[in-house]
Design a protein around this motif. Sequence first.
Motif, PDB file in Angstrom:
ATOM      1  N   ARG A 156      -6.800  -1.295  -0.796  1.00 23.95           N
ATOM      2  CA  ARG A 156      -6.963  -0.412  -0.029  1.00 23.95           C
ATOM      3  C   ARG A 156      -6.308  -1.118   1.366  1.00 23.95           C
ATOM      4  N   GLY A 157      -6.831  -2.516   1.422  1.00 25.35           N
ATOM      5  CA  GLY A 157      -6.240  -2.920   2.708  1.00 25.35           C
ATOM      6  C   GLY A 157      -4.731  -3.131   2.535  1.00 25.35           C
ATOM      7  N   SER A 207     -12.230   2.035   7.281  1.00 22.45           N
ATOM      8  CA  SER A 207     -10.783   2.372   6.697  1.00 22.45           C
ATOM      9  C   SER A 207     -10.448   3.549   6.122  1.00 22.45           C
ATOM     10  N   GLY A 212      -6.767  -2.698   7.827  1.00 23.23           N
ATOM     11  CA  GLY A 212      -6.145  -3.655   6.708  1.00 23.23           C
ATOM     12  C   GLY A 212      -6.986  -4.939   6.704  1.00 23.23           C
ATOM     13  N   CYS A 256     -10.376  -4.587   5.498  1.00 21.38           N
ATOM     14  CA  CYS A 256     -10.522  -4.542   4.267  1.00 21.38           C
ATOM     15  C   CYS A 256     -10.656  -5.630   3.231  1.00 21.38           C
ATOM     16  N   TRP A 311      -4.152   0.768  12.092  1.00 20.81           N
ATOM     17  CA  TRP A 311      -3.848   0.584  10.505  1.00 20.81           C
ATOM     18  C   TRP A 311      -3.834  -0.925  10.301  1.00 20.81           C
ATOM     19  N   LEU A 358      -2.988   0.119   3.637  1.00 19.10           N
ATOM     20  CA  LEU A 358      -3.207   0.531   5.144  1.00 19.10           C
ATOM     21  C   LEU A 358      -2.004  -0.450   5.877  1.00 19.10           C
ATOM     22  N   LEU A 359      -1.894  -1.938   5.385  1.00 24.40           N
ATOM     23  CA  LEU A 359      -0.761  -2.528   6.015  1.00 24.40           C
ATOM     24  C   LEU A 359       0.688  -2.049   5.917  1.00 24.40           C
TER      25      LEU A 359
END
Length: 412
Positions: free
Chosen positions: A294-295, A233, A383, A386, A379, A298-299
Amino acid sequence: MDTNRKWIVAAGAALAIVVAGAFSTLAGLLVGPLHEELGWSRSAVGLGSLVNMVVYGATAPFAAALMDRVGMRKVAVGALGLVGGGALLATTMTAPWQFVLYWGVLVGLGTGATATTFAATVTERWFVARRGLVAGLLTAASVVGQFVFLPLLSWVIDAWGWRAAAYGLAFAAAGALPLVYAAVRDPDAAPLHVRADKAIKPDKAVRTAQTVNFLRSGPFWLLAGTFAVCGASTNGVMWTHFAPAAHDHGMPTTVAASLLSLIGIFNVAGTVSSGWATDRFDPRRLLAAYYALRGLSLLALPPLLSATVDPPLVAFTLVFGLLDVATVPPTIALCRAHYGTGAPVVFGWVSAAHQVGAGSVAYVGGVVRDLFGSYDLVWVGAGVLCAVAALLALVIERGQRRPCSSGALSTA
């Protein structure tokens, strides 16, 4: 232990880490130029990045062991020689296999030897108090190398071509080499528990048993699994695919590189703060929070990408930057809690998992782009990974640090 001496060593280590770190992210800027000038597919370039990251990760534990045998100075100087030589050879490339060899293998070996395992070794050998903070500072040095110079490298590529950027990094490695040689050294006297451990001088069979010991422990595999997601990630998607993905939406590569640089600036604050927090709070809960946030970031990224930079995209860079390398200090702390003085070597193997995850997504991301004409699925997939890592972090046992006085790695 001389206070000034240990900070000089840390400064020399930071210089080596900064220079080597600059090589880690240049590959992301080479995707477009190599595709346009040499006609290579993005997946072919991604294969070179995959090999680079896997070699980087595989080198880390052996580099930590080599530092025990020949010292940190020789390993750091050798690493700078490898990255500089690999960059110079890369300027002669005419086929994808050469990118795999020069950038994938040679630069991968050099950057792997000066990776976070190097930071963990310096911290373990030279510092007793505030180890979390020092680990955060040295990790931040890696971030500086990886991101802060990206706009300059991007500008050099636009103005003079990708070979000029490779030459510049090779000369930077050559310039840093004598300074690192002068600053980095091992302590004259190790702490008492380390001297006692080394006095045992375990034979090959005992060392093999030590390796099997931590490989059979649950905490190791949980840490390796979460750190593999960390690599996927960060290095895998952001360092390799953010610039070309933004360019797909009409954003100039130099602007995308500037955003990555901004992520790097926030990385420094996030990593140092994480080191401070690791000294005070449960590192498992810190990891879970970092991966979950973080996930989510990214989403949220795909709809934010466009030809221009707007406030939501800047907000993404801030959040992602604070979280990007914040996972390193708590991961090192958990390795130390479970494996005591064997933590640097164990963390080297955990770092290998990080790079396997990074390299896999770097390659798969190129394949997805070639097949679907978009990075959106990459991406989203990162996510989701994560979210899994956040759950795994909560399952890791807390551990209790104790010296390895029996010659075997602790697995509390």
